[in-house]
Each structure stands twice: as C-alpha cells, then as structure tokens.
Design a protein around this motif. Structure first.
Motif, PDB file in Angstrom:
ATOM      1  N   THR A   1       1.822 -66.411  64.921  1.00  0.00           N
ATOM      2  CA  THR A   1       3.253 -66.152  65.365  1.00  0.00           C
ATOM      3  C   THR A   1       3.136 -65.628  66.970  1.00  0.00           C
ATOM      4  N   HIS A   2       3.926 -66.645  67.660  1.00  0.00           N
ATOM      5  CA  HIS A   2       3.825 -66.558  69.123  1.00  0.00           C
ATOM      6  C   HIS A   2       5.079 -65.522  69.443  1.00  0.00           C
ATOM      7  N   TRP A   3       4.718 -64.397  70.110  1.00  0.00           N
ATOM      8  CA  TRP A   3       6.022 -63.492  70.458  1.00  0.00           C
ATOM      9  C   TRP A   3       6.273 -63.385  71.758  1.00  0.00           C
ATOM     10  N   PHE A   4       7.668 -63.504  72.019  1.00  0.00           N
ATOM     11  CA  PHE A   4       8.030 -63.297  73.386  1.00  0.00           C
ATOM     12  C   PHE A   4       9.016 -62.226  73.533  1.00  0.00           C
ATOM     13  N   GLU A   5       8.887 -61.576  74.614  1.00  0.00           N
ATOM     14  CA  GLU A   5       9.946 -60.323  74.956  1.00  0.00           C
ATOM     15  C   GLU A   5      11.286 -61.125  75.542  1.00  0.00           C
ATOM     16  N   MET A   6      12.348 -60.733  75.177  1.00  0.00           N
ATOM     17  CA  MET A   6      13.534 -61.348  75.496  1.00  0.00           C
ATOM     18  C   MET A   6      14.587 -60.479  75.803  1.00  0.00           C
ATOM     19  N   LYS A   7      15.566 -60.686  76.607  1.00  0.00           N
ATOM     20  CA  LYS A   7      16.645 -59.920  77.049  1.00  0.00           C
ATOM     21  C   LYS A   7      18.031 -60.595  76.699  1.00  0.00           C
ATOM     22  N   THR A   8      19.170 -59.966  76.431  1.00  0.00           N
ATOM     23  CA  THR A   8      20.471 -60.360  76.382  1.00  0.00           C
ATOM     24  C   THR A   8      21.605 -59.622  76.810  1.00  0.00           C
ATOM     25  N   ASN A   9      22.644 -60.090  76.949  1.00  0.00           N
ATOM     26  CA  ASN A   9      23.872 -59.333  77.561  1.00  0.00           C
ATOM     27  C   ASN A   9      24.885 -59.404  76.081  1.00  0.00           C
ATOM     28  N   TYR A  10      24.258 -59.994  75.044  1.00  0.00           N
ATOM     29  CA  TYR A  10      25.111 -59.998  74.007  1.00  0.00           C
ATOM     30  C   TYR A  10      25.919 -58.466  73.297  1.00  0.00           C
ATOM     31  N   THR A  11      27.063 -58.539  73.239  1.00  0.00           N
ATOM     32  CA  THR A  11      27.280 -57.459  72.577  1.00  0.00           C
ATOM     33  C   THR A  11      28.417 -57.688  71.361  1.00  0.00           C
ATOM     34  N   GLY A  12      28.347 -58.789  70.833  1.00  0.00           N
ATOM     35  CA  GLY A  12      29.243 -59.321  69.642  1.00  0.00           C
ATOM     36  C   GLY A  12      28.682 -58.907  68.443  1.00  0.00           C
ATOM     37  N   ILE A  13      29.055 -59.394  67.465  1.00  0.00           N
ATOM     38  CA  ILE A  13      28.921 -59.061  65.939  1.00  0.00           C
ATOM     39  C   ILE A  13      27.585 -59.559  65.499  1.00  0.00           C
ATOM     40  N   LEU A  14      26.669 -58.662  65.053  1.00  0.00           N
ATOM     41  CA  LEU A  14      25.338 -59.184  64.317  1.00  0.00           C
ATOM     42  C   LEU A  14      25.322 -59.708  62.910  1.00  0.00           C
ATOM     43  N   THR A  15      24.838 -60.789  62.788  1.00  0.00           N
ATOM     44  CA  THR A  15      25.169 -61.529  61.453  1.00  0.00           C
ATOM     45  C   THR A  15      23.696 -62.166  60.910  1.00  0.00           C
ATOM     46  N   GLY A  16      23.233 -61.367  59.873  1.00  0.00           N
ATOM     47  CA  GLY A  16      22.030 -61.658  59.107  1.00  0.00           C
ATOM     48  C   GLY A  16      22.118 -62.949  58.460  1.00  0.00           C
ATOM     49  N   GLN A  17      21.075 -63.528  58.594  1.00  0.00           N
ATOM     50  CA  GLN A  17      21.163 -65.193  57.778  1.00  0.00           C
ATOM     51  C   GLN A  17      20.528 -64.855  56.448  1.00  0.00           C
ATOM     52  N   ALA A  18      21.834 -64.803  55.573  1.00  0.00           N
ATOM     53  CA  ALA A  18      21.457 -64.448  54.131  1.00  0.00           C
ATOM     54  C   ALA A  18      20.664 -65.317  53.537  1.00  0.00           C
ATOM     55  N   ASN A  19      20.530 -66.505  53.768  1.00  0.00           N
ATOM     56  CA  ASN A  19      19.777 -67.520  52.973  1.00  0.00           C
ATOM     57  C   ASN A  19      17.992 -67.178  53.432  1.00  0.00           C
ATOM     58  N   GLU A  20      17.898 -66.331  54.395  1.00  0.00           N
ATOM     59  CA  GLU A  20      16.484 -65.813  54.751  1.00  0.00           C
ATOM     60  C   GLU A  20      16.192 -64.690  54.284  1.00  0.00           C
ATOM     61  N   GLY A  21      17.335 -64.067  53.519  1.00  0.00           N
ATOM     62  CA  GLY A  21      17.059 -62.763  52.739  1.00  0.00           C
ATOM     63  C   GLY A  21      17.381 -61.387  53.869  1.00  0.00           C
ATOM     64  N   ILE A  22      17.842 -61.668  54.710  1.00  0.00           N
ATOM     65  CA  ILE A  22      18.356 -60.665  55.818  1.00  0.00           C
ATOM     66  C   ILE A  22      19.350 -60.029  55.375  1.00  0.00           C
ATOM     67  N   GLU A  23      19.007 -58.667  55.115  1.00  0.00           N
ATOM     68  CA  GLU A  23      20.284 -57.739  54.555  1.00  0.00           C
ATOM     69  C   GLU A  23      21.102 -57.163  55.818  1.00  0.00           C
ATOM     70  N   LYS A  24      20.139 -56.891  56.711  1.00  0.00           N
ATOM     71  CA  LYS A  24      20.895 -55.888  57.918  1.00  0.00           C
ATOM     72  C   LYS A  24      20.160 -56.487  59.326  1.00  0.00           C
TER      73      LYS A  24
END
Length: 200
Positions: A146-169
């Motif tokens: 896995t190649h990891w990157f530090e990222m930044k965002t100004n996003y303040t909207g709703i967080l939505t877990g990808q259900a078909n990837e088993g993300i609960e939260k």
C-alpha cells in the motif's frame, strides 16, 4: 529492513543475521513462503525473519515468491487537524484500495478515499511510507503493498461509508481519539502514525 505483516505478526526482510531469541530465521532464497505464511496465520509462528544478503534485491526476491496486489490510501487531515478514519471488520483503519488498470497510484489513493468515505476536494500533500501485509483471497496468499499519501481537504459535508466494502462508520478523529483508535487498529496503520505528528 522491511516489515511485512501476516495477520498482525511481523515478518522482517533483512540482510543482517541476528542471534535467534524469540523468532525464527529463514533463508529467503530457499524458504517455502506459503508454508511459512500458513504457520503465521495459524499462530504456529509469531515472528519470523527472512534473510537475503543483498538489501536492494530483498523485496524483489520476495515478489518472485508471492503474487503482489498494489493499493493506494490516504492519511487525510481536515482544516481543524482531525484525521479521517473508517471502521470495518471491528477495527479502525484508513481508507485505501486496489489500483485499477491504467491508474497512477496517486489517482488510486484519491479515488479510494473518496469512494470509501464520501470526502471530496482532496489534495495530496506528500508521499508517506509504503506498508506491506499478506492476505488471502480465493485461497491464494498475496502481498499487498500500500502506497500512502498525506492529504488535506476543506470538505465539511456528510461522511458516507462504502457499504459494499463493509465500512460501518466514517469519522473525523481528534488527536486524543486517534490514540484510542490506534489501540484497536492494524500494526501497519500504527506505523504510519510513528512518522507523522498528529494534530499538527
């Protein structure tokens, strides 16, 4: 030296021979990698070293013995210094996923973070270290890099877990919450946080 995780048990790739104490050492050239991985998955081996004299060639040698899956992921900060985490399979993790045909690894990381969390407006700040772990898919052991990157965002909207990837939260965690989450995370995720200063 590389550290590969097999079910959170460390498998070290090294060109140094150390005196054995609490681990077993194998020659990378001759080891039956599948047998060793099976033993680690079944808790028969807790920690192992794979020895190869040329450190520059060591990862290449391992890749000759086990199929590789390439992935990209993000350690994402928002404007208040919180970090984006996902919760799946009973553990806290960071968003990541496999590379698709024709993608650059940076594109993979950005796409996967957005797909798994719903967060957009991502910008890569810097490349972090790679992590290595072994997983089993359709009866075949694979080495995930896995190649990891530090990222930044100004996003303040709703967080939505990808259900078909088993993300609960999906959650933005503050520095003190991160420490707690890492207590219930994977060792390769903890490694990333050794490199970065949380809450900067």
């Amino acid at each position: 030296m590389y550290k590969v995780f097999v079910n959170d048990k460390p498998l070290f790739l090294t060109n140094q021979v150390e005196k054995e104490t609490d681990f077993q050492i194998f020659l990378l050239e001759t080891v039956d990698i599948e047998q060793l991985i099976k033993k680690m998955f079944n808790n028969k081996v807790q920690k192992a070293f794979l020895y190869y004299p040329d450190e520059k060639e060591i990862l290449k040698k391992l890749k000759e013995k086990i199929p590789v899956a390439k992935a990209g992921g993000g350690l994402v900060y928002n404007n208040t210094g919180e970090v984006l985490f996902i919760f799946r399979n009973g553990k806290w993790d960071l968003p990541k996923g496999g590379i698709e045909k024709g993608e650059e690894i940076e594109e993979t990381a950005l796409r996967e973070v957005e797909e798994e969390t719903g967060v957009s407006g991502l910008k890569i700040i810097q490349k972090l270290q790679k992590t290595y772990h072994v997983f089993k898919r359709n009866g075949v052991y694979k080495l995930k890099i896995t190649h990891w990157f530090e990222m930044k965002t100004n996003y303040t909207g709703i967080l939505t877990g990808q259900a078909n990837e088993g993300i609960e939260k999906v959650a933005w965690l503050k520095p003190d919450e991160i420490r707690e989450a890492l207590g219930n995370s994977y060792d390769n995720i903890k490694l990333l946080f050794e490199d970065v200063e949380v809450g900067k």
